[in-house]
Design a protein around this motif. Structure first.
Motif, PDB file in Angstrom:
ATOM      1  N   LEU A   1      10.208  -1.828   1.206  1.00  0.00           N
ATOM      2  CA  LEU A   1       9.630  -0.729   1.754  1.00  0.00           C
ATOM      3  C   LEU A   1      10.199   0.319   1.555  1.00  0.00           C
ATOM      4  CD1 LEU A   1       7.446   0.650   3.736  1.00  0.00           C
ATOM      5  CD2 LEU A   1       8.533  -0.227   5.490  1.00  0.00           C
ATOM      6  N   VAL A   2       9.791   1.418   0.961  1.00  0.00           N
ATOM      7  CA  VAL A   2      10.630   2.615   0.915  1.00  0.00           C
ATOM      8  C   VAL A   2       9.851   3.850   1.790  1.00  0.00           C
ATOM      9  CG1 VAL A   2      10.909   4.614  -0.921  1.00  0.00           C
ATOM     10  CG2 VAL A   2      11.164   2.097  -1.725  1.00  0.00           C
ATOM     11  N   PHE A   3      10.687   4.731   2.318  1.00  0.00           N
ATOM     12  CA  PHE A   3      10.300   5.549   3.097  1.00  0.00           C
ATOM     13  C   PHE A   3      10.660   7.070   2.365  1.00  0.00           C
ATOM     14  CE2 PHE A   3      10.804   2.330   6.198  1.00  0.00           C
ATOM     15  CZ  PHE A   3       9.890   2.659   7.086  1.00  0.00           C
TER      16      PHE A   3
ATOM     17  N   SER B   1       0.852  -1.092   0.103  1.00  0.00           N
ATOM     18  CA  SER B   1      -0.036  -0.039   0.148  1.00  0.00           C
ATOM     19  C   SER B   1       0.868   1.401  -0.071  1.00  0.00           C
ATOM     20  CB  SER B   1      -1.029  -0.007   1.123  1.00  0.00           C
ATOM     21  OG  SER B   1      -0.328   0.224   2.456  1.00  0.00           O
ATOM     22  N   VAL B   2       0.150   2.521  -0.081  1.00  0.00           N
ATOM     23  CA  VAL B   2       0.918   3.765  -0.107  1.00  0.00           C
ATOM     24  C   VAL B   2       0.118   4.246   1.345  1.00  0.00           C
ATOM     25  CG1 VAL B   2       1.219   5.971  -0.879  1.00  0.00           C
ATOM     26  CG2 VAL B   2       1.042   4.102  -2.549  1.00  0.00           C
ATOM     27  N   PHE B   3       1.158   4.414   2.188  1.00  0.00           N
ATOM     28  CA  PHE B   3       0.495   5.174   3.524  1.00  0.00           C
ATOM     29  C   PHE B   3       1.100   6.536   3.780  1.00  0.00           C
ATOM     30  CE2 PHE B   3       1.362   6.098   7.998  1.00  0.00           C
ATOM     31  CZ  PHE B   3       0.299   5.780   8.394  1.00  0.00           C
ATOM     32  N   ALA B   4       0.255   7.500   4.141  1.00  0.00           N
ATOM     33  CA  ALA B   4       0.643   8.670   4.243  1.00  0.00           C
ATOM     34  C   ALA B   4       0.345   9.202   5.672  1.00  0.00           C
ATOM     35  CB  ALA B   4       0.130   9.766   3.384  1.00  0.00           C
TER      36      ALA B   4
ATOM     37  N   MET C   1       6.046   3.643  -8.845  1.00  0.00           N
ATOM     38  CA  MET C   1       6.821   3.056  -7.848  1.00  0.00           C
ATOM     39  C   MET C   1       5.933   1.886  -7.121  1.00  0.00           C
ATOM     40  SD  MET C   1       9.334   5.974  -6.173  1.00  0.00           S
ATOM     41  CE  MET C   1       9.800   5.070  -4.905  1.00  0.00           C
ATOM     42  N   ALA C   2       4.724   2.563  -6.586  1.00  0.00           N
ATOM     43  CA  ALA C   2       3.454   1.772  -6.032  1.00  0.00           C
ATOM     44  C   ALA C   2       3.035   0.850  -6.962  1.00  0.00           C
ATOM     45  CB  ALA C   2       2.533   2.839  -5.732  1.00  0.00           C
ATOM     46  N   ALA C   3       2.824   0.969  -8.167  1.00  0.00           N
ATOM     47  CA  ALA C   3       2.299  -0.258  -9.081  1.00  0.00           C
ATOM     48  C   ALA C   3       3.170  -1.273  -9.074  1.00  0.00           C
ATOM     49  CB  ALA C   3       2.129   0.547 -10.327  1.00  0.00           C
ATOM     50  N   SER C   4       4.611  -1.163  -8.810  1.00  0.00           N
ATOM     51  CA  SER C   4       5.410  -2.202  -8.753  1.00  0.00           C
ATOM     52  C   SER C   4       5.434  -3.153  -7.818  1.00  0.00           C
ATOM     53  CB  SER C   4       6.827  -1.825  -9.078  1.00  0.00           C
ATOM     54  OG  SER C   4       7.286  -1.217  -7.702  1.00  0.00           O
TER      55      SER C   4
ATOM     56  N   THR D   1       5.547  -1.235  -0.888  1.00  0.00           N
ATOM     57  CA  THR D   1       5.040  -0.432  -0.052  1.00  0.00           C
ATOM     58  C   THR D   1       5.747   0.804   0.074  1.00  0.00           C
ATOM     59  OG1 THR D   1       4.605  -2.336   1.203  1.00  0.00           O
ATOM     60  CG2 THR D   1       4.529  -0.338   2.428  1.00  0.00           C
ATOM     61  N   ILE D   2       4.955   2.044   0.282  1.00  0.00           N
ATOM     62  CA  ILE D   2       5.625   3.199   0.288  1.00  0.00           C
ATOM     63  C   ILE D   2       4.974   3.918   1.450  1.00  0.00           C
ATOM     64  CG2 ILE D   2       5.655   5.468  -0.815  1.00  0.00           C
ATOM     65  CD1 ILE D   2       5.795   4.176  -3.572  1.00  0.00           C
ATOM     66  N   PHE D   3       5.711   4.323   2.197  1.00  0.00           N
ATOM     67  CA  PHE D   3       5.464   5.208   3.519  1.00  0.00           C
ATOM     68  C   PHE D   3       5.890   6.683   3.234  1.00  0.00           C
ATOM     69  CE2 PHE D   3       4.984   4.823   8.481  1.00  0.00           C
ATOM     70  CZ  PHE D   3       5.131   6.266   8.690  1.00  0.00           C
ATOM     71  N   LEU D   4       4.839   7.599   3.170  1.00  0.00           N
ATOM     72  CA  LEU D   4       5.062   9.112   2.752  1.00  0.00           C
ATOM     73  C   LEU D   4       4.814   9.665   3.778  1.00  0.00           C
ATOM     74  CD1 LEU D   4       5.192  11.115   0.449  1.00  0.00           C
ATOM     75  CD2 LEU D   4       2.519  10.682   0.167  1.00  0.00           C
ATOM     76  N   THR D   5       5.619  10.892   4.089  1.00  0.00           N
ATOM     77  CA  THR D   5       5.166  11.949   5.028  1.00  0.00           C
ATOM     78  C   THR D   5       5.012  13.341   4.123  1.00  0.00           C
ATOM     79  OG1 THR D   5       7.285  12.849   5.513  1.00  0.00           O
ATOM     80  CG2 THR D   5       6.796  10.837   6.897  1.00  0.00           C
TER      81      THR D   5
END
Length: 239
Positions: free
Chosen positions: A155-157, A32-35, A180-183, A186-190
């Motif tokens: 996982l990418v921050f 998932s993409v988490f913000a 990136m997310a489509a690949s 997991t993306i952790f975004l602030t």
């Protein structure tokens, strides 16, 4: 394998008499993409530093990819990658040389092939042989993300990656993050920006004065938060 990429329970961190995180709880699903949304000083970067093993929490528990960050930091670092607020590229080198250097440091095989694939993936093929002094801010950020993605982290921050970018570069960055997310990563975004979280995230958590005040999808947050008193401002803060 756990379905959670990140699990945080009761996380606390203070610097002398200043409490930055005061019992933070949230979870991030794999893929998932988490913000993590909040104003300046809300504690977003401190949370990322704990999760990426750069600093230790005072209290609480945090797991990344099913691994306790305090007990096994080296195992965590093998699973993740981090892009900070400051663009981490070498201005003397070309884009291609920056990527080759990171590939070498990570002991990746077929470094030249990986570099060329990465340049193509991040729309930097034509600029690959040029020095960084000729790159725009948006191009440097894309190169920074390309370097972050080398080695296929789970996982990418991304710590406020759009800060300092003009509107056109910000939209281009959003498109890159979507790819990136489509690949499946997991993306952790602030971020400080609601529109950024709205455009990119599957789940949003709002960090305010050291605590998570709400977490959910955008639609869930709109239903939970009163329309007048607790409305999220479009640009920065929770009031």
């Amino acid at each position: 394998m756990t379905s959670l990429a990140v699990s945080v329970e009761g996380l606390k961190k203070a610097y002398k008499d200043h409490t930055v995180l005061n019992g933070v709880n949230f979870q991030v699903q794999r893929g998932s993409v988490f913000a993590l949304l909040g104003s300046n000083g809300a504690g977003k970067t401190t949370a990322i530093k704990i999760l990426t093993t750069l600093i230790q929490a005072d209290e609480g528990k945090a797991e990344v990819c099913g691994i306790d960050v305090a007990k096994s930091p080296e195992q965590v670092r093998e699973k993740i990658s981090l892009t900070g607020q400051n663009i981490a590229v070498d201005e003397i080198l070309t884009g291609r040389e920056n990527l080759e250097l990171v590939a070498k440091l990570r002991h990746l095989p077929d470094r030249k092939a990986i570099t060329e694939t990465s340049l193509k993936q991040f729309d930097l093929e034509e600029a690959g042989g040029k020095p960084l002094s000729t790159y725009s801010g948006g191009m440097k950020r894309r190169l920074d993300l390309a370097m972050t993605m080398l080695g296929s982290p789970e996982l990418v921050f991304l710590d406020e990656p759009s800060v300092g970018l003009d509107p056109e570069a910000r939209l281009a960055l959003w498109d890159t993050i979507r790819k990136m997310a489509a690949s499946g990563i997991t993306i952790f975004l602030t971020t400080q920006y609601l529109e950024e979280a709205e455009a990119l995230a599957d789940q949003i958590a709002i960090l305010h004065e050291g605590k998570i005040i709400v977490q959910g999808t955008l639609d869930e947050l709109k239903n939970i938060l009163p329309a007048k008193k607790n409305r999220i401002r479009r640009k920065t803060t929770v009031t």
